[in-house]
Design a protein around this motif. Structure first.
Motif, PDB file in Angstrom:
ATOM      1  N   SER A  62     -31.942  45.807  65.968  1.00  0.00           N
ATOM      2  CA  SER A  62     -33.260  46.419  66.091  1.00  0.00           C
ATOM      3  C   SER A  62     -34.294  45.544  65.411  1.00  0.00           C
ATOM      4  N   ALA A  63     -35.537  45.595  65.924  1.00  0.00           N
ATOM      5  CA  ALA A  63     -36.650  44.806  65.380  1.00  0.00           C
ATOM      6  C   ALA A  63     -36.271  43.339  65.264  1.00  0.00           C
ATOM      7  N   LYS A  64     -35.712  42.783  66.336  1.00  0.00           N
ATOM      8  CA  LYS A  64     -35.235  41.403  66.275  1.00  0.00           C
ATOM      9  C   LYS A  64     -36.379  40.408  66.151  1.00  0.00           C
ATOM     10  N   GLY A  65     -37.545  40.747  66.694  1.00  0.00           N
ATOM     11  CA  GLY A  65     -38.672  39.833  66.597  1.00  0.00           C
ATOM     12  C   GLY A  65     -39.050  39.562  65.147  1.00  0.00           C
ATOM     13  N   ALA A  66     -39.221  40.620  64.348  1.00  0.00           N
ATOM     14  CA  ALA A  66     -39.565  40.464  62.934  1.00  0.00           C
ATOM     15  C   ALA A  66     -38.429  39.811  62.164  1.00  0.00           C
ATOM     16  N   ALA A  67     -37.192  40.179  62.495  1.00  0.00           N
ATOM     17  CA  ALA A  67     -36.043  39.590  61.795  1.00  0.00           C
ATOM     18  C   ALA A  67     -35.965  38.087  62.031  1.00  0.00           C
ATOM     19  N   TRP A  68     -36.166  37.666  63.289  1.00  0.00           N
ATOM     20  CA  TRP A  68     -36.136  36.236  63.594  1.00  0.00           C
ATOM     21  C   TRP A  68     -37.273  35.501  62.881  1.00  0.00           C
ATOM     22  N   PHE A 110     -41.390  38.556  48.838  1.00  0.00           N
ATOM     23  CA  PHE A 110     -41.479  39.999  48.567  1.00  0.00           C
ATOM     24  C   PHE A 110     -41.942  40.765  49.804  1.00  0.00           C
ATOM     25  N   LEU A 111     -42.962  40.212  50.487  1.00  0.00           N
ATOM     26  CA  LEU A 111     -43.456  40.870  51.697  1.00  0.00           C
ATOM     27  C   LEU A 111     -42.370  40.938  52.765  1.00  0.00           C
ATOM     28  N   GLY A 112     -41.702  39.810  53.004  1.00  0.00           N
ATOM     29  CA  GLY A 112     -40.653  39.808  54.031  1.00  0.00           C
ATOM     30  C   GLY A 112     -39.499  40.729  53.696  1.00  0.00           C
ATOM     31  N   GLY A 113     -39.049  40.696  52.441  1.00  0.00           N
ATOM     32  CA  GLY A 113     -37.941  41.570  52.057  1.00  0.00           C
ATOM     33  C   GLY A 113     -38.294  43.036  52.153  1.00  0.00           C
ATOM     34  N   THR A 114     -39.536  43.374  51.781  1.00  0.00           N
ATOM     35  CA  THR A 114     -39.962  44.779  51.858  1.00  0.00           C
ATOM     36  C   THR A 114     -40.026  45.261  53.301  1.00  0.00           C
ATOM     37  N   LEU A 115     -40.599  44.440  54.179  1.00  0.00           N
ATOM     38  CA  LEU A 115     -40.703  44.836  55.586  1.00  0.00           C
ATOM     39  C   LEU A 115     -39.326  44.970  56.230  1.00  0.00           C
ATOM     40  N   LEU A 116     -38.418  44.068  55.901  1.00  0.00           N
ATOM     41  CA  LEU A 116     -37.075  44.133  56.491  1.00  0.00           C
ATOM     42  C   LEU A 116     -36.260  45.296  55.946  1.00  0.00           C
ATOM     43  N   ALA A 117     -36.471  45.623  54.673  1.00  0.00           N
ATOM     44  CA  ALA A 117     -35.653  46.668  54.050  1.00  0.00           C
ATOM     45  C   ALA A 117     -36.150  48.065  54.361  1.00  0.00           C
ATOM     46  N   HIS A 118     -37.461  48.222  54.545  1.00  0.00           N
ATOM     47  CA  HIS A 118     -38.028  49.568  54.694  1.00  0.00           C
ATOM     48  C   HIS A 118     -38.455  49.916  56.109  1.00  0.00           C
ATOM     49  N   SER A 119     -38.287  49.018  57.043  1.00  0.00           N
ATOM     50  CA  SER A 119     -38.500  49.390  58.449  1.00  0.00           C
ATOM     51  C   SER A 119     -37.152  49.789  59.010  1.00  0.00           C
ATOM     52  N   ALA A 120     -36.856  51.104  58.875  1.00  0.00           N
ATOM     53  CA  ALA A 120     -35.524  51.600  59.226  1.00  0.00           C
ATOM     54  C   ALA A 120     -35.270  51.454  60.712  1.00  0.00           C
ATOM     55  N   PRO A 121     -34.091  50.930  61.105  1.00  0.00           N
ATOM     56  CA  PRO A 121     -33.776  50.816  62.533  1.00  0.00           C
ATOM     57  C   PRO A 121     -33.498  52.171  63.145  1.00  0.00           C
ATOM     58  N   LYS A 122     -33.642  52.258  64.441  1.00  0.00           N
ATOM     59  CA  LYS A 122     -33.370  53.511  65.150  1.00  0.00           C
ATOM     60  C   LYS A 122     -31.874  53.771  65.193  1.00  0.00           C
ATOM     61  N   THR A 123     -31.507  54.994  64.840  1.00  0.00           N
ATOM     62  CA  THR A 123     -30.113  55.368  64.912  1.00  0.00           C
ATOM     63  C   THR A 123     -29.768  55.860  66.313  1.00  0.00           C
TER      64      THR A 123
END
Length: 204
Positions: A62-68, A110-123
């Motif tokens: 999920s959210a592969k665009g931001a992860a990449w 910090f910004l990247g880690g926060t966005l990746l950790a707190h944008s919960a993927p869809k279950t």
């Protein structure tokens, strides 16, 4: 089984070597940019953590665009440190732009880690709810209320003497013309309003 374990061990050893070298290179670049002591060791830790967070988000699907995006940023920081310490950059005379990049990296990480950790993927449950909502039939439009019939016209009181007079007029008309008197003619002969003429005709 042993062959598979040997392959896993080889990959693990290679990964550990690469991680250790990259860790040391980032540390050296941080020291050259003026970040000494524990701060220099914190830089490679932040880069590796950002890489791991982006990789886990890529594996989640999920959210592969931001992860990449964040994976490439962290990878560029790691590769940049490796290239910088390979003799292409004079670590004794670090340029100002590199000092700016190193100083600004903690905020970026910090910004990247926060966005990746707190944008919960869809279950799976969220996906099922969305699919159910997409396939849910549209509600039928409300049925407009039926048009009410107009109320009946109230009965007009007619004096008995006027009814007797109307009977005489109607009888005279029938004798003379041979046809019953209609309401229009009755109204004209008696000179009364239309509602009263209809009420008189109902009594005849």
């Amino acid at each position: 089984m042993r062959t598979q374990l040997a392959r896993v061990d080889a990959v693990l050893v290679q990964a550990l070597i690469a991680a250790a070298l990259s860790f040391a290179h980032i540390h050296d670049v941080a020291v050259a940019a003026g970040q000494d002591g524990w701060k220099a060791w914190a830089y490679p830790v932040s880069v590796d953590l950002l890489l791991v967070a982006a990789w886990r988000r890529l594996r989640s699907g999920s959210a592969k665009g931001a992860a990449w995006c964040w994976f490439v940023i962290a990878l560029a920081a790691s590769l940049g440190a490796n290239v910088a310490t390979a003799g292409l950059l004079d670590l004794g005379n670090v340029p100002a732009w590199l000092r700016i990049l190193v100083a600004g990296w903690p905020a970026v990480a910090f910004l990247g880690g926060t966005l990746l950790a707190h944008s919960a993927p869809k279950t799976a449950d969220d996906v099922e709810v969305i699919e159910d909502q997409e396939h849910e039939p549209e509600p039928e439009p409300p049925v407009p209320p039926a048009i009410e019939a107009p109320p009946e016209r109230p009965t007009v009181p007619v004096p008995a003497a006027l009814i007797d007079h109307a009977r005489k007029v109607a009888a005279e008309h029938h004798t003379r013309t041979g046809t019953p008197m209609d309401v229009t003619t009755l109204r004209a002969r008696l000179g009364v309003p239309a509602p009263m003429a209809e009420a008189i005709a109902a009594h005849l």
